[in-house]
Enzyme design. Structure first.
Site, mmCIF file in Angstrom:
data_model
loop_
_atom_site.group_PDB
_atom_site.id
_atom_site.type_symbol
_atom_site.label_atom_id
_atom_site.label_comp_id
_atom_site.label_asym_id
_atom_site.label_seq_id
_atom_site.Cartn_x
_atom_site.Cartn_y
_atom_site.Cartn_z
ATOM 1 N N LYS A 81 0.837 -1.200 0.000
ATOM 2 C CA LYS A 81 0.000 0.000 0.000
ATOM 3 C C LYS A 81 0.875 1.253 0.000
ATOM 4 O O LYS A 81 1.853 1.337 0.758
ATOM 5 C CB LYS A 81 -0.923 -0.018 1.225
ATOM 6 C CG LYS A 81 -1.950 1.107 1.226
ATOM 7 C CD LYS A 81 -2.947 0.948 2.369
ATOM 8 C CE LYS A 81 -3.993 2.057 2.338
ATOM 9 N NZ LYS A 81 -5.000 1.919 3.409
ATOM 10 N N SER A 156 -9.509 2.858 1.775
ATOM 11 C CA SER A 156 -8.371 3.414 1.076
ATOM 12 C C SER A 156 -7.419 2.362 0.513
ATOM 13 O O SER A 156 -6.515 2.683 -0.259
ATOM 14 C CB SER A 156 -7.591 4.345 2.010
ATOM 15 O OG SER A 156 -7.066 3.625 3.124
ATOM 16 N N SER A 180 -11.009 0.983 5.767
ATOM 17 C CA SER A 180 -10.128 0.864 4.599
ATOM 18 C C SER A 180 -9.615 -0.533 4.322
ATOM 19 O O SER A 180 -9.052 -0.783 3.253
ATOM 20 C CB SER A 180 -8.937 1.820 4.744
ATOM 21 O OG SER A 180 -9.388 3.157 4.705
#
Length: 477
Positions: A81, A156, A180
């Protein structure tokens, strides 16, 4: 053969690599080939390091051939990420403010993954500074949902979830404050776990005592989530809230008889938020699976009074704490909703924080008492199915206006402030083929039992086996 490799589970890949049925170079080459063909259509991986990945693969094969000790994820390729710091690799946080940011050290979760033998492919897309459950930013654009490229991938950890759904990697790392790790897995028919705070310790960071944001795993199966948890969970003295139990607890068998398990089904937490009727009906049909597994299912909800105030207050305070200097130096480069969230933090007073912490404690005890009556809580992950990619957020849910980019995420962030672990598992599709996830919530620090329940549901329903029909060519931006 290349396609077959890309759809193997991480558990299967670990076995094949250890038995020398596959080499790390074969696995990495297969993933790179698929990324080259598929990623332009979805924009999941935004920084790709093919030469670096192949070098790591060659070294992994050499060490295995030499009989050197192999980590639990030896030879498994992953893109990380883009809000997780990776030493020597560009980490942008999806923001023009950090376009050229190259960290000197790995974040703790990345440190553990690499020590376990993970091969780094690159970075996955995120919203700007991970703010919001819709993955788009001014550096890389939007990540597209592979089931409908005109729809949101969630966020996210949107790039991570899409990379899994498209067979670009077998495991992914993510983080979760307001959903997320859960929302994007729901939107993309994969699995995500928000662990209890401290289960996966965080470092570095300026708010080491905070319980709001956690790191955790995403995968295509619950078993692979457990495998990754065995690596990333466990104590670390750099985190004052880290849980002392070893990650090895997650290597136990997931099979479990659910007869007599008490399941509380709550479609909207007692009317706490609106839910799109198609999400409600899709999940209601699947909750019956628990009855078929021998569970006792009742419709019931904890009374999470004050959850909205707690989340918004503590989130705004933490955004100001971490991003206040960025606002002062580069306000013109931040998206307005993010700047506004930081400003909200600056308007808080001590009395606001005191009230939020008092309510926060009450919510923990309400959930603790609720789990004296039930073993698991089931509710929607997301209040809506994947929405129009051109929107910043859904402006209405079942006819109820949503006034900011947080409103439509209550089904996730109300659970955040209870401290309970939460699992998102594939639970069906809307009539037009969009994925819907079921959120399973367990008592505080009850992650392993939660994974066992999720595994049983997954094996009974098999929704996670349905793959997206990807477009053959890139979608025009």
């Amino acid at each position: 053969m290349t396609e077959d490799i890309c759809w193997l589970s991480a558990t299967e890949l670990v076995h094949a690599l250890r038995e020398r049925e596959l080499s790390a170079r074969e696995v990495v080459t297969a993933q790179l080939d698929r990324i080259e063909r598929v990623n332009p259509a979805v924009n999941a991986i935004v920084t790709l390091l093919p030469e670096y990945a192949l070098e790591q693969a060659a070294d992994a094969d050499r060490r295995l051939a030499a009989g050197e000790p192999a980590g639990a994820l030896h030879g498994i390729p992953m893109a990380h990420k883009d809000t997780h710091d990776t030493a020597g690799i560009r980490t942008t946080y999806g923001s023009p403010v950090r376009t050229d940011n190259v960290p000197d050290t790995d974040e703790l979760i990345i440190e553990r993954l690499r020590r376990a033998g993970v091969i780094t492919l690159g970075k996955t897309n995120v919203p700007e500074f991970a703010a919001g459950s819709h993955t788009f930013n001014p550096l890389f654009g939007a990540t597209r949902n592979p089931y409908r490229p005109d729809r949101s991938a969630g966020g996210s950890s949107g790039g991570a979830a899409v990379a899994l759904a498209c067979g670009l990697q077998p495991l992914a790392d993510g983080s979760d404050m307001g959903g997320s790790l859960r929302n994007p897995t729901s939107f993309n028919n994969v699995v995500g776990l928000r662990p209890a705070p401290g289960r996966v310790p965080g470092f570095p960071g300026p708010a080491a005592w905070s319980t709001m944001a956690v790191s955790g795993p995403l995968a295509r199966t619950v078993a692979d989530v457990a495998l990754m948890m065995s690596v990333i969970a466990g104590p670390d003295d750099r985190s004052p809230i880290s849980i002392s139990e070893s990650g090895s607890a997650f290597t136990q068998p997931l099979e479990r008889d659910l007869t007599g398990l008490r399941v509380a089904w709550s479609p909207d937490l007692g009317g706490s938020f609106p839910v799109d009727p198609v999400v409600r009906s899709t999940l209601a049909a699947q909750v019956r699976v628990f009855e078929e597994l021998g569970c006792v299912v009742e419709e019931a909800s904890p009374a999470l009074t004050g959850a909205d105030e707690v989340f918004r207050t503590l989130r705004a305070w933490q955004f100001e704490l971490t991003l206040g200097p960025v606002l002062d130096q580069s306000r013109e480069l931040l998206k307005p909703s993010l700047a506004d969230n930081i400003e909200q933090g600056r308007r808080l007073h001590g009395t606001d924080l005191a009230r939020a912490e008092t309510l926060h404690t009450q919510l923990y005890h309400e959930m603790r008492r609720f789990f004296h009556r039930y073993d698991v809580l089931a509710l929607p992950v997301s209040q809506v199915p994947p929405f129009d990619i051109e929107l910043e957020y859904p402006t209405s849910v079942d006819g109820v206006p949503q006034y900011d980019y947080l409103d439509w995420m209550r089904s996730c962030y109300y659970i955040t402030v209870t401290g309970s672990p939460a699992l998102s598992v594939p639970a069906g599709f809307t009539p037009d083929g969009l994925p819907v996830g079921l959120q399973l919530v367990a008592p505080h620090r009850g992650e392993f039992g939660l994974l066992q329940i999720g595994h049983a549901f997954e094996q009974a329903t098999r929704f996670g086996l349905r793959r997206p029909a990807l477009p053959p060519h890139p979608v025009a931006p």
